[in-house]
Scaffold this motif. Structure first.
Motif, PDB file in Angstrom:
ATOM      1  N   ILE A  16      27.133  47.264  41.148  1.00  0.00           N
ATOM      2  CA  ILE A  16      27.541  47.814  39.847  1.00  0.00           C
ATOM      3  C   ILE A  16      28.241  49.159  40.007  1.00  0.00           C
ATOM      4  O   ILE A  16      29.227  49.452  39.321  1.00  0.00           O
ATOM      5  CB  ILE A  16      26.310  47.960  38.921  1.00  0.00           C
ATOM      6  CG1 ILE A  16      25.837  46.590  38.432  1.00  0.00           C
ATOM      7  CG2 ILE A  16      26.638  48.844  37.728  1.00  0.00           C
ATOM      8  CD1 ILE A  16      24.627  46.631  37.521  1.00  0.00           C
ATOM      9  N   THR A  19      31.814  48.694  42.411  1.00  0.00           N
ATOM     10  CA  THR A  19      32.941  47.942  41.851  1.00  0.00           C
ATOM     11  C   THR A  19      33.893  48.814  41.031  1.00  0.00           C
ATOM     12  O   THR A  19      35.118  48.671  41.158  1.00  0.00           O
ATOM     13  CB  THR A  19      32.435  46.751  41.016  1.00  0.00           C
ATOM     14  OG1 THR A  19      31.603  45.911  41.831  1.00  0.00           O
ATOM     15  CG2 THR A  19      33.602  45.928  40.499  1.00  0.00           C
ATOM     16  N   PRO A  20      33.407  49.729  40.160  1.00  0.00           N
ATOM     17  CA  PRO A  20      34.350  50.591  39.421  1.00  0.00           C
ATOM     18  C   PRO A  20      35.228  51.431  40.342  1.00  0.00           C
ATOM     19  O   PRO A  20      36.397  51.696  40.021  1.00  0.00           O
ATOM     20  CB  PRO A  20      33.427  51.477  38.571  1.00  0.00           C
ATOM     21  CG  PRO A  20      32.172  50.701  38.444  1.00  0.00           C
ATOM     22  CD  PRO A  20      32.020  49.954  39.728  1.00  0.00           C
ATOM     23  N   ILE A  23      37.959  49.221  41.391  1.00  0.00           N
ATOM     24  CA  ILE A  23      38.909  49.021  40.294  1.00  0.00           C
ATOM     25  C   ILE A  23      39.923  50.166  40.261  1.00  0.00           C
ATOM     26  O   ILE A  23      41.138  49.944  40.166  1.00  0.00           O
ATOM     27  CB  ILE A  23      38.164  48.917  38.945  1.00  0.00           C
ATOM     28  CG1 ILE A  23      37.296  47.650  38.911  1.00  0.00           C
ATOM     29  CG2 ILE A  23      39.155  48.906  37.786  1.00  0.00           C
ATOM     30  CD1 ILE A  23      36.410  47.555  37.685  1.00  0.00           C
ATOM     31  N   TRP A 249      29.108  42.045  36.158  1.00  0.00           N
ATOM     32  CA  TRP A 249      29.122  43.042  35.087  1.00  0.00           C
ATOM     33  C   TRP A 249      30.561  43.453  34.757  1.00  0.00           C
ATOM     34  O   TRP A 249      30.906  43.722  33.612  1.00  0.00           O
ATOM     35  CB  TRP A 249      28.304  44.262  35.521  1.00  0.00           C
ATOM     36  CG  TRP A 249      28.201  45.333  34.476  1.00  0.00           C
ATOM     37  CD1 TRP A 249      29.017  46.413  34.323  1.00  0.00           C
ATOM     38  CD2 TRP A 249      27.223  45.428  33.434  1.00  0.00           C
ATOM     39  NE1 TRP A 249      28.621  47.183  33.261  1.00  0.00           N
ATOM     40  CE2 TRP A 249      27.508  46.594  32.697  1.00  0.00           C
ATOM     41  CE3 TRP A 249      26.125  44.645  33.067  1.00  0.00           C
ATOM     42  CZ2 TRP A 249      26.747  46.997  31.616  1.00  0.00           C
ATOM     43  CZ3 TRP A 249      25.370  45.050  31.974  1.00  0.00           C
ATOM     44  CH2 TRP A 249      25.680  46.205  31.258  1.00  0.00           C
ATOM     45  N   TRP A 250      31.410  43.506  35.791  1.00  0.00           N
ATOM     46  CA  TRP A 250      32.806  43.919  35.639  1.00  0.00           C
ATOM     47  C   TRP A 250      33.767  42.732  35.627  1.00  0.00           C
ATOM     48  O   TRP A 250      34.915  42.875  35.207  1.00  0.00           O
ATOM     49  CB  TRP A 250      33.189  44.875  36.762  1.00  0.00           C
ATOM     50  CG  TRP A 250      32.286  46.059  36.852  1.00  0.00           C
ATOM     51  CD1 TRP A 250      31.262  46.258  37.730  1.00  0.00           C
ATOM     52  CD2 TRP A 250      32.307  47.211  36.013  1.00  0.00           C
ATOM     53  NE1 TRP A 250      30.634  47.453  37.495  1.00  0.00           N
ATOM     54  CE2 TRP A 250      31.263  48.072  36.445  1.00  0.00           C
ATOM     55  CE3 TRP A 250      33.107  47.610  34.953  1.00  0.00           C
ATOM     56  CZ2 TRP A 250      31.008  49.297  35.829  1.00  0.00           C
ATOM     57  CZ3 TRP A 250      32.853  48.825  34.346  1.00  0.00           C
ATOM     58  CH2 TRP A 250      31.807  49.655  34.792  1.00  0.00           C
ATOM     59  N   ASN A 251      33.295  41.584  36.097  1.00  0.00           N
ATOM     60  CA  ASN A 251      34.156  40.404  36.227  1.00  0.00           C
ATOM     61  C   ASN A 251      34.046  39.469  35.031  1.00  0.00           C
ATOM     62  O   ASN A 251      34.873  38.573  34.857  1.00  0.00           O
ATOM     63  CB  ASN A 251      33.795  39.658  37.517  1.00  0.00           C
ATOM     64  CG  ASN A 251      34.644  38.431  37.769  1.00  0.00           C
ATOM     65  OD1 ASN A 251      34.127  37.332  37.922  1.00  0.00           O
ATOM     66  ND2 ASN A 251      35.953  38.598  37.830  1.00  0.00           N
ATOM     67  N   LYS A 256      37.644  43.028  34.403  1.00  0.00           N
ATOM     68  CA  LYS A 256      38.269  44.276  34.821  1.00  0.00           C
ATOM     69  C   LYS A 256      38.769  44.183  36.261  1.00  0.00           C
ATOM     70  O   LYS A 256      39.592  44.997  36.689  1.00  0.00           O
ATOM     71  CB  LYS A 256      37.261  45.430  34.723  1.00  0.00           C
ATOM     72  CG  LYS A 256      36.663  45.622  33.324  1.00  0.00           C
ATOM     73  CD  LYS A 256      37.710  46.016  32.328  1.00  0.00           C
ATOM     74  CE  LYS A 256      37.070  46.295  30.966  1.00  0.00           C
ATOM     75  NZ  LYS A 256      38.093  46.601  29.932  1.00  0.00           N
TER      76      LYS A 256
END
Length: 359
Positions: A16, A19-20, A23, A249-251, A256
């Motif tokens: 979690i 990953t940002p 991005i 969570w981001w996918n 994103k």
């Protein structure tokens, strides 16, 4: 059980939080996904979304595994240490992730939705499969059990179908090719491959923990399992589950970041490795039934088109067929998740029923 929870939790947090960062990094570098021109029109808006997010999955899975064993060592826990079986499965995942990373990176540099050519990708997958197959036949433990068996297995070895050393290596290569491509084909909608992989990994946490609880190395009993390092394999599966969960969570739609071939090939290698070292190669066909259907639809589409010059589906893989039929993307994703959950539950039921009959 404590190790499983630690691995899943640690990998979830790493995924979690990491990953940002990817991005931002990939967006700055211009590593945006290209979209197939013949695909659903709604996907055009996804062009430029950062890809290669599978890096986070691979890194978090390793982090969850290593953190668990570090905590176990620091607390002088009696749990098993790092095992060759766990390292082999994670190594196969990483090797295929590297092949996928090269595929993604080359495709991004060329600014098109194509990376490594078929020959280059096949060579990479074959080399990884051969290395895994050769190593998995070695390293027996005190009971003489190696990570993999040279017999074909369903829930346990089928002694009447011996593969032999050469046959097993060939089988390992085919399994790696099949499952990596199956997961790769499934990775076409936001969170689809990740969600389906999470369900398969959850199933393997249950299977490996059950194999550990009923291991022949602990005490021989009817229905016990001859599997090397099942406890550590449960930690591997849990770490991978946490990594996929954090990435989702981001996918999740709207994504994103995409996992790219980096993630889909890595997850394919992971489930292929788990199926082999747990002696459940044929059972995996049921557990990962949705992946099987996806790759079959691609094969059928190609076969029918080449013979009749007509398309069997509006578009393959199968999930795009429903999109072009008017289903909303989220509808396809959720319904395919449900189908994947049914496959996993059926596979788990078959596993437990076989144990009941053997015990």
């Amino acid at each position: 059980m404590k190790g499983i929870l630690i691995a899943a939790g640690a990998a979830l947090v790493v995924s979690i939080l990491f990953t940002p960062y990817l991005i931002k990094l990939f967006s700055k570098q211009g590593f945006g996904q290209e979209i197939r021109d013949e695909g659903p029109k709604g996907h055009k808006s996804k062009r430029g979304t950062p890809t290669m997010g599978g890096v986070a999955i691979v890194a978090a899975a390793w982090a969850g595994y290593l953190i668990t064993h570090l905590i176990s060592w620091l607390t002088s826990d009696n749990a098993e240490g790092i095992s060759i079986s766990g390292l082999l499965v994670l190594g196969l995942m990483t090797a295929l992730g590297l092949v996928g990373f090269l595929d993604d990176f080359i495709g991004l540099r060329r600014a098109r939705n194509l990376g490594l050519n078929k020959t280059g990708k096949t060579i990479g997958l074959v080399l990884a499969g051969v290395a895994f197959g050769l190593l998995a036949m070695n390293f027996p433990n005190r009971s003489g059990i190696t990570p993999a068996s040279t017999n074909l297995s369903f829930i346990r070895d089928i002694s009447i179908i011996p593969l032999g050393a050469i046959g097993f290596v060939i089988f390992a290569v085919l399994a790696v090719q099949a499952w990596s491509n199956a997961v790769n084909f499934t990775d076409g909608l936001d969170g689809l491959a990740g969600g389906c992989s999470a369900l398969v990994l959850t199933t393997y946490i249950v299977i490996t923990f059950f194999q550990f609880s009923h291991s022949c190395t602990v005490g021989f009993a009817p229905g016990c399992f001859l599997v090397r390092d099942p406890q550590d394999l449960a930690i591997v599966a849990a770490g991978a589950l946490g990594a996929v969960g954090g990435f989702l969570w981001w996918n999740a739609a709207p994504a994103k970041i995409f996992m790219g071939d980096t993630g889909s090939l890595a997850l394919g290698g992971l489930v292929a490795g788990l199926s082999i070292v747990t002696r459940t190669e044929l059972l995996m066909i049921i557990i990962g039934g949705l992946f099987v259907v996806e790759i079959i639809t691609v094969v059928l589409q190609i076969a029918v088109f080449r013979t009749t010059r007509r398309r069997l589906f509006r578009m393959a893989p199968f999930h795009h067929h429903f999109e072009l039929a008017g289903w909303a993307e989220t509808t396809v994703i959720v319904r395919f998740w449900l189908l994947a959950a049914i496959c996993a539950l059926v596979g788990l039921s078959v596993f437990y029923t076989e144990w009941l009959s053997a015990a």
